[in-house]
Write an enzyme that holds these catalytic residues in place. Sequence first.
Site, short mmCIF file in Angstrom:
data_model
loop_
_atom_site.label_atom_id
_atom_site.label_comp_id
_atom_site.label_asym_id
_atom_site.label_seq_id
_atom_site.Cartn_x
_atom_site.Cartn_y
_atom_site.Cartn_z
N SER A 40 0.85 -1.19 0.00
CA SER A 40 0.00 0.00 0.00
C SER A 40 0.88 1.24 0.00
O SER A 40 2.07 1.16 0.34
CB SER A 40 -0.91 -0.02 1.23
N GLU A 70 1.24 5.47 0.96
CA GLU A 70 0.72 6.60 1.74
C GLU A 70 0.97 7.93 1.03
O GLU A 70 2.04 8.17 0.49
CB GLU A 70 1.42 6.60 3.11
N THR A 119 -2.86 10.93 4.85
CA THR A 119 -2.63 11.44 6.20
C THR A 119 -3.61 12.56 6.55
O THR A 119 -4.28 13.13 5.70
CB THR A 119 -1.18 11.95 6.38
N ALA A 156 -3.07 16.53 12.87
CA ALA A 156 -3.64 16.42 14.21
C ALA A 156 -4.54 17.60 14.49
O ALA A 156 -4.31 18.71 14.02
CB ALA A 156 -2.51 16.36 15.23
N ARG A 206 -3.63 8.81 17.27
CA ARG A 206 -3.74 9.93 18.20
C ARG A 206 -3.36 11.22 17.50
O ARG A 206 -4.06 12.22 17.59
CB ARG A 206 -2.80 9.70 19.40
N ASP A 266 -0.14 14.20 16.70
CA ASP A 266 0.77 14.98 17.53
C ASP A 266 0.30 16.41 17.66
O ASP A 266 0.05 17.08 16.67
CB ASP A 266 2.17 15.00 16.90
N TYR A 303 5.00 0.62 16.71
CA TYR A 303 6.35 1.22 16.83
C TYR A 303 7.37 0.15 17.22
O TYR A 303 7.62 -0.08 18.41
CB TYR A 303 6.31 2.35 17.88
N LYS A 314 -4.75 -1.12 21.93
CA LYS A 314 -5.37 -0.76 20.65
C LYS A 314 -5.94 -2.00 19.96
O LYS A 314 -7.01 -1.95 19.34
CB LYS A 314 -4.35 -0.04 19.75
N PHE A 322 14.03 12.48 9.28
CA PHE A 322 12.89 11.55 9.50
C PHE A 322 13.19 10.63 10.69
O PHE A 322 12.33 10.39 11.54
CB PHE A 322 12.64 10.69 8.27
N HIS A 376 4.08 -1.19 3.49
CA HIS A 376 3.35 0.08 3.37
C HIS A 376 4.39 1.16 3.08
O HIS A 376 5.26 1.42 3.92
CB HIS A 376 2.59 0.37 4.67
C1 LIG Z 1 1.48 4.39 10.03
C2 LIG Z 1 1.45 5.76 10.69
C3 LIG Z 1 0.65 6.76 10.15
C4 LIG Z 1 0.61 8.04 10.74
N1 LIG Z 1 -0.21 8.99 10.19
C5 LIG Z 1 -0.33 10.20 10.80
C6 LIG Z 1 -1.25 11.20 10.31
O1 LIG Z 1 -1.95 11.00 9.30
N2 LIG Z 1 -1.33 12.38 10.96
C7 LIG Z 1 -0.58 12.64 12.09
O2 LIG Z 1 -0.72 13.73 12.66
N3 LIG Z 1 0.29 11.72 12.58
C8 LIG Z 1 0.42 10.51 11.97
N4 LIG Z 1 1.28 9.57 12.47
C9 LIG Z 1 2.11 9.91 13.64
C10 LIG Z 1 1.34 9.63 14.95
O3 LIG Z 1 0.20 10.45 15.02
C11 LIG Z 1 2.29 9.96 16.10
O4 LIG Z 1 3.32 8.98 16.15
C12 LIG Z 1 1.62 10.14 17.45
O5 LIG Z 1 2.59 10.70 18.34
C13 LIG Z 1 1.13 8.85 18.09
O6 LIG Z 1 0.00 8.37 17.50
P1 LIG Z 1 -0.55 6.91 17.89
O7 LIG Z 1 -1.80 6.73 17.18
O8 LIG Z 1 0.51 5.91 17.72
O9 LIG Z 1 -0.82 7.16 19.47
P2 LIG Z 1 -1.08 6.21 20.68
O10 LIG Z 1 -1.19 4.80 20.29
O11 LIG Z 1 -2.20 6.82 21.45
O12 LIG Z 1 0.26 6.35 21.55
C14 LIG Z 1 0.83 7.63 21.80
C15 LIG Z 1 1.72 7.58 23.02
O13 LIG Z 1 0.92 7.49 24.20
C16 LIG Z 1 1.27 6.35 24.96
N5 LIG Z 1 0.02 5.83 25.52
C17 LIG Z 1 -1.03 5.34 24.83
N6 LIG Z 1 -2.06 5.00 25.67
C18 LIG Z 1 -1.63 5.32 26.90
C19 LIG Z 1 -2.24 5.27 28.18
N7 LIG Z 1 -3.48 4.80 28.34
N8 LIG Z 1 -1.53 5.71 29.23
C20 LIG Z 1 -0.28 6.20 29.07
N9 LIG Z 1 0.35 6.28 27.87
C21 LIG Z 1 -0.33 5.85 26.80
C22 LIG Z 1 1.95 5.41 23.97
O14 LIG Z 1 2.84 4.50 24.58
C23 LIG Z 1 2.68 6.41 23.08
O15 LIG Z 1 3.88 6.84 23.68
C24 LIG Z 1 1.38 8.30 11.90
C25 LIG Z 1 2.21 7.30 12.42
C26 LIG Z 1 2.26 6.04 11.84
C27 LIG Z 1 3.15 4.99 12.43
#
Ligand SMILES: Cc1cc2nc3c(=O)[nH]c(=O)nc-3n(C[C@H](O)[C@H](O)[C@H](O)COP(=O)(O)OP(=O)(O)OC[C@H]3O[C@@H](n4cnc5c(N)ncnc54)[C@H](O)[C@@H]3O)c2cc1C
Length: 287
Positions: A8, A10, A41, A44, A100, A102, A141, A161, A212, A262
């Site tokens: 796929s 992106e 993408t 946030a 989530r 950033d 990750y 998740k 990166f 991907h």
């Molecule tokens: C394939 C991919 C696509 C992406 N696409 C985008 C995009 O389109 N737009 C964008 O803005 N960013 C994107 N990102 C970046 C991503 O948004 C960031 O890495 C962000 O910081 C974390 O998102 P997440 O969904 O992994 O968060 P989460 O899974 O929520 O984790 C975030 C952090 O919080 C911690 N955590 C989670 N739950 C808890 C809890 N209950 N208590 C304490 N700590 C917790 C985790 O260990 C981690 O350190 C992408 C990343 C990847 C790998």
Amino acid sequence: MGSPLSFSFELFPPRTPEGLAKLPAVIGELAAVRPAFFSITHGAGGSDQDGTHETLVTVVEHSGVEAVPHLTCVGSTRAKIAALLERYRGAGVKRIVALRGDLPATAMSPSAPGEFHFASELVSFIRETHGDAFKIEVAAYPEMHPQAPNPGEDFDNFRRKVKAGADGALTQLFYNADAYFDFMDRCGKAGISIPVVPGIMPITGFANTVRFCNGCGADLPRWVRLRLEQLQDDKPALLDFGLDVVTRLCETLVRNGAPGLHFYTINQSGPTLRVWKNLALRTPAPA
Ligand SMILES: Cc1cc2nc3c(=O)[nH]c(=O)nc-3n(C[C@H](O)[C@H](O)[C@H](O)COP(=O)(O)OP(=O)(O)OC[C@H]3O[C@@H](n4cnc5c(N)ncnc54)[C@H](O)[C@@H]3O)c2cc1C
């Protein structure tokens, strides 16, 4: 590498008129090798929500390939996310990358405004409100999320998740295959069997590759970094070297069981297609 492999691509919503103008051609070139889907993408806090939707429409119009929006939840509200989900469902979207996102640290603290703080909450919300209408991908990750306190707690989050209803995962970029294999071992031991597809970033330069990797905490092996630095003023040689490194990474991953690849295309067809062709991946037969 004879058998068809799921792969796929992106894209991000273009930020300039030039980027917007060339996007249909990029999509057409990438679509020619028939990826399983294009993902798009999403900034946030919903910053480019319209951009994601417009790019999604461009993908559908110019390729007929499935278009998969990313959805970020930090700093957003249930009402806003619900409206976006309705919009995507109405547009025929079947799969979502739930993240989530950033934002500044204050927006991520559990006491901050905004009704979602972690991607697991978004996955639960999608399942509560839409059942199985969407296939849900989440981020993984292999080298730990940079803000996590340690690999164990980060893996606990990945498990949350999956428990909340993720169907699959796409990884952060990495250049160290062992990190992925270690992550998969941990999944096996935890009884997690969803597909975890490696995220692949083709190498196109020294400075951007270092940036990166620093940005997401990925290990750039020292020898790769040194060779890229040495070749930075000889673009053709750097591209050849980068192509070799990434092709070998992909071969190692696929040979050892990765369920797909991907590609982070950065809205360019050339670097991704060079890897794709070097791997001699076969275009899947029509269903
Ligand atoms: C394939 C991919 C696509 C992406 N696409 C985008 C995009 O389109 N737009 C964008 O803005 N960013 C994107 N990102 C970046 C991503 O948004 C960031 O890495 C962000 O910081 C974390 O998102 P997440 O969904 O992994 O968060 P989460 O899974 O929520 O984790 C975030 C952090 O919080 C911690 N955590 C989670 N739950 C808890 C809890 N209950 N208590 C304490 N700590 C917790 C985790 O260990 C981690 O350190 C992408 C990343 C990847 C790998």
